[in-house]
Motif scaffolding. Structure first.
Motif, mmCIF file in Angstrom:
data_model
loop_
_atom_site.group_PDB
_atom_site.id
_atom_site.type_symbol
_atom_site.label_atom_id
_atom_site.label_comp_id
_atom_site.label_asym_id
_atom_site.label_seq_id
_atom_site.Cartn_x
_atom_site.Cartn_y
_atom_site.Cartn_z
ATOM 1 N N ASP A 219 20.830 107.079 36.154
ATOM 2 C CA ASP A 219 21.989 106.532 36.495
ATOM 3 C C ASP A 219 22.690 106.993 37.756
ATOM 4 O O ASP A 219 23.626 106.189 38.436
ATOM 5 C CB ASP A 219 23.055 106.477 35.230
ATOM 6 C CG ASP A 219 23.977 105.105 35.238
ATOM 7 O OD1 ASP A 219 25.154 105.195 35.266
ATOM 8 O OD2 ASP A 219 23.402 104.207 34.981
ATOM 9 N N LYS A 220 22.499 108.210 38.071
ATOM 10 C CA LYS A 220 23.101 108.642 39.278
ATOM 11 C C LYS A 220 22.557 108.432 40.568
ATOM 12 O O LYS A 220 22.953 108.719 41.605
ATOM 13 C CB LYS A 220 23.211 110.425 38.931
ATOM 14 C CG LYS A 220 23.969 110.831 37.877
ATOM 15 C CD LYS A 220 23.852 112.326 37.645
ATOM 16 C CE LYS A 220 24.405 112.677 35.960
ATOM 17 N NZ LYS A 220 23.887 113.835 35.680
ATOM 18 N N ILE A 221 21.383 107.976 40.315
ATOM 19 C CA ILE A 221 20.567 107.474 41.665
ATOM 20 C C ILE A 221 21.236 106.386 42.498
ATOM 21 O O ILE A 221 21.352 105.436 41.816
ATOM 22 C CB ILE A 221 19.093 107.255 41.523
ATOM 23 C CG1 ILE A 221 18.318 108.567 40.728
ATOM 24 C CG2 ILE A 221 18.321 106.870 42.776
ATOM 25 C CD1 ILE A 221 17.113 108.249 40.326
ATOM 26 N N GLU A 222 21.902 106.598 43.489
ATOM 27 C CA GLU A 222 22.749 105.702 44.140
ATOM 28 C C GLU A 222 22.200 104.296 44.523
ATOM 29 O O GLU A 222 22.635 103.366 43.962
ATOM 30 C CB GLU A 222 23.309 106.209 45.379
ATOM 31 C CG GLU A 222 24.805 106.909 45.124
ATOM 32 C CD GLU A 222 25.199 107.804 46.156
ATOM 33 O OE1 GLU A 222 25.673 108.858 45.999
ATOM 34 O OE2 GLU A 222 24.902 107.332 47.324
ATOM 35 N N ASN A 223 20.888 104.179 45.071
ATOM 36 C CA ASN A 223 20.537 102.858 45.737
ATOM 37 C C ASN A 223 19.359 102.444 44.526
ATOM 38 O O ASN A 223 18.763 101.703 44.935
ATOM 39 C CB ASN A 223 19.865 103.388 47.018
ATOM 40 C CG ASN A 223 18.817 104.366 47.045
ATOM 41 O OD1 ASN A 223 18.783 105.166 46.119
ATOM 42 N ND2 ASN A 223 18.116 104.431 48.252
ATOM 43 N N LEU A 224 19.586 102.852 43.483
ATOM 44 C CA LEU A 224 18.842 102.065 42.444
ATOM 45 C C LEU A 224 19.686 101.134 41.827
ATOM 46 O O LEU A 224 20.937 101.385 41.393
ATOM 47 C CB LEU A 224 18.267 103.117 41.469
ATOM 48 C CG LEU A 224 17.684 102.552 40.450
ATOM 49 C CD1 LEU A 224 16.210 102.107 40.634
ATOM 50 C CD2 LEU A 224 17.098 103.696 39.231
ATOM 51 N N THR A 225 19.212 99.956 41.749
ATOM 52 C CA THR A 225 20.112 98.757 41.223
ATOM 53 C C THR A 225 19.731 98.745 39.577
ATOM 54 O O THR A 225 20.963 98.534 38.691
ATOM 55 C CB THR A 225 19.874 97.317 41.824
ATOM 56 O OG1 THR A 225 19.586 97.631 43.141
ATOM 57 C CG2 THR A 225 20.603 96.375 41.645
ATOM 58 N N ARG A 226 18.644 98.651 39.139
ATOM 59 C CA ARG A 226 18.264 98.182 37.580
ATOM 60 C C ARG A 226 17.623 99.333 37.134
ATOM 61 O O ARG A 226 16.505 99.653 37.744
ATOM 62 C CB ARG A 226 18.069 97.021 37.543
ATOM 63 C CG ARG A 226 18.616 95.948 38.001
ATOM 64 C CD ARG A 226 18.542 94.604 37.336
ATOM 65 N NE ARG A 226 17.362 93.852 37.346
ATOM 66 C CZ ARG A 226 17.342 92.488 37.442
ATOM 67 N NH1 ARG A 226 18.174 91.800 37.863
ATOM 68 N NH2 ARG A 226 16.082 92.135 37.346
ATOM 69 N N ILE A 227 17.761 99.889 35.872
ATOM 70 C CA ILE A 227 16.867 100.529 34.752
ATOM 71 C C ILE A 227 16.402 99.759 33.723
ATOM 72 O O ILE A 227 17.417 99.455 33.074
ATOM 73 C CB ILE A 227 17.520 101.974 34.593
ATOM 74 C CG1 ILE A 227 18.047 102.674 35.582
ATOM 75 C CG2 ILE A 227 16.643 102.506 33.547
ATOM 76 C CD1 ILE A 227 19.445 103.766 35.288
ATOM 77 N N ARG A 228 15.321 99.430 33.528
ATOM 78 C CA ARG A 228 14.985 98.791 32.444
ATOM 79 C C ARG A 228 13.998 99.653 31.513
ATOM 80 O O ARG A 228 13.217 100.289 31.926
ATOM 81 C CB ARG A 228 13.956 97.528 32.492
ATOM 82 C CG ARG A 228 13.790 96.338 31.470
ATOM 83 C CD ARG A 228 12.878 95.412 32.120
ATOM 84 N NE ARG A 228 13.625 94.676 33.190
ATOM 85 C CZ ARG A 228 14.610 93.530 33.009
ATOM 86 N NH1 ARG A 228 15.066 93.453 32.027
ATOM 87 N NH2 ARG A 228 15.108 93.158 34.097
ATOM 88 N N ILE A 229 14.371 99.812 30.170
ATOM 89 C CA ILE A 229 13.495 100.489 29.045
ATOM 90 C C ILE A 229 12.477 99.408 28.479
ATOM 91 O O ILE A 229 12.682 98.274 27.979
ATOM 92 C CB ILE A 229 14.352 101.018 28.098
ATOM 93 C CG1 ILE A 229 15.294 102.109 28.572
ATOM 94 C CG2 ILE A 229 13.335 101.539 26.886
ATOM 95 C CD1 ILE A 229 16.291 102.596 27.568
#
Ligand code: SF4
Length: 441
Positions: A219-229
């Motif tokens: 979640d701390k990765i700035e230029n990442l928009t979405r994380i899907r499990i």
């Protein structure tokens, strides 16, 4: 320049493994060609989840061996892990590599080229403790990036062969996951999909680092928009993970939580690690921390011993859980699993009828869920185009896993767009483009 061709059967993890194996060839100076074309090496990444998986794998292996007698035919993946002898019995197969030691594939190919003797490199996967960390800096045809974080499974559901083919849980080192996630985000991928044989098992073999910790770090990765499990078992949705999800600004409002059956006696016979009451409680908590979340699931119909009453209970349970979508599978006997020996098998005609009812219910629930988003504007990652009645549409997924088609410019492939949902549908909703939020590099 030497050439290699791939054919992959099975799941997202197998597709990820093929991308990783391609990187090995790429670094060795190979070019990739289509499986139908002449190649110096053919790699078939096999599946064994059903007996049909084995049959289709053999079919593709035979197709490769008939192409070019000079080529090297390499068979890997789950069927290779389970039945290397059977595969080496197919004339023309040169090398069999299981679900471990793929990193040595280039040396092994040179070995069989020199010695001209078929070689079995399969080892006992159940003794493997280390995650095989194969690098995938980018994906050829993807706008949403799979990120493999785990391999293997410790659950041994009675219908499933996977733990025997993939081994026990082996988690990827957090620093390696985070390194790849940053690189994918820097390469312009708006979404990463946390993938594994048993994604929820991530961290079971690590000292004091869990999936919840990984979500916080990603979640701390700035230029990442979405994380899907990609998928998680109800029994692995801990309070700590729920808090990490609740605090995250990037986690997708979509969780795929396999149910498999809606009656606790059937779950007990499947060796699933929850009752339907516990499952319902977990869904209630998930909806509290992620309002509007799409919960999708898998259900096996016709498991041995599933009576009419048990099935009616499953239908009732599923109706009450308001899933956003369901994958419905008729139980298929998988040789080598405990359930294959259960005596009270359900007749195919009964399975067929039950599948029909559940698929109809699944479509109904999918429309109900999509309808709750009518008029809402959601961000869509454009993954592909489709043409209908002469009109070209852009198509992609929202974070809550609605598939949406809308009119736009094909230049927007890979980009993030704000789209208002105008028509709800079980498969592909329609939408109207409001704004383009980003462009692909
Ligand atoms: S959790 Fe069960 S169904 Fe899933 S991979 Fe493990 S054994 Fe198979």
């Amino acid at each position: 320049m030497r050439s290699v061709a791939f054919h992959t059967l099975g799941c997202k993890v197998n597709q990820y493994d093929t991308e990783a194996i391609w990187q090995l060839f790429h670094h060795a100076g190979y070019e990739q060609v289509d499986f139908e074309d002449p190649a110096d090496v053919y790699v078939i990444n096999t599946c064994t989840v059903t007996n049909e998986g084995d049959r289709k794998s053999r079919q593709m292996i035979r197709r490769a061996t008939r192409k070019n007698p000079e080529s090297v035919v390499v068979v890997t993946g789950c069927y290779a892990q389970m039945a290397p002898g059977e595969i080496l019995g197919i004339p023309g197969v040169d090398l069999v590599v299981g679900n471990q030691f793929r990193a040595q594939m280039m040396e092994l190919i040179e070995k069989v080229r020199e010695e001209k003797v078929p070689y079995n490199a399969v080892s006992n996967i159940l003794t493997q403790k280390e995650f095989e960390d194969l690098d995938v800096p980018m994906f050829l045809e993807r706008t949403r990036a799979s990120l493999k974080i785990e391999d293997g499974c410790n659950h041994f559901c009675t219908f499933c062969i996977i733990p025997y083919a993939r081994g026990l849980v082996r988690s990827r080192k957090p620093e390696s996951v985070l390194f790849q996630a940053r690189r994918l985000a820097n390469a312009g991928y708006h979404e990463i999909v946390l993938t594994g044989i048993h994604t929820g098992g991530y961290g079971e073999d690590l000292e004091g680092y869990t999936l919840a910790d990984l979500v916080r770090d990603l979640d701390k990765i700035e230029n990442l928009t979405r994380i899907r499990i990609s998928s998680i078992e109800a029994s692995e949705i801990t309070e700590d993970l729920l808090q990490a999800i609740e605090a995250s600004s990037k986690i997708c409002r979509h969780l795929h939580i396999p149910l498999q059956a809606g009656h606790s006696e059937v779950l007990r016979r499947m060796n699933r690690h929850y009752t339907i009451e516990e499952y319902a409680m977990k869904l209630k908590r998930v909806r509290e921390v992620l309002p509007g979340v799409a919960i999708t699931s898998d259900v096996i119909v016709g498991f041995p011993g599933e009576t009419d009453d048990y099935f009616e209970t499953t239908i009732d349970f599923i109706e009450r859980q308001a899933f956003a979508d369901l994958h419905v599978f008729p139980y298929s006997t998988r040789v080598g699993t405990p359930a294959a020996k259960f005596t009270d098998q359900v007749p195919e005609s009964v399975k067929h009828q039950r599948v029909g009812r559940l698929v109809a219910l699944a479509d109904q629930l999918a429309v109900q869920y999509a309808t709750t988003w009518l008029g809402e504007t959601l961000d869509v990652i454009v993954e592909e185009t489709m043409t209908q009645d002469g009109q070209t549409y852009l198509v992609g997924h929202t974070d809550n896993y609605l598939k949406v088609a809308f009119i736009g410019d094909t230049e927007q492939l890979g980009s993030l767009c704000a789209v208002t949902i105008t028509k709800a549908d079980a498969k592909v909703c329609l939408g109207e483009l409001q704004a383009s939020l980003s462009v692909l590099p």
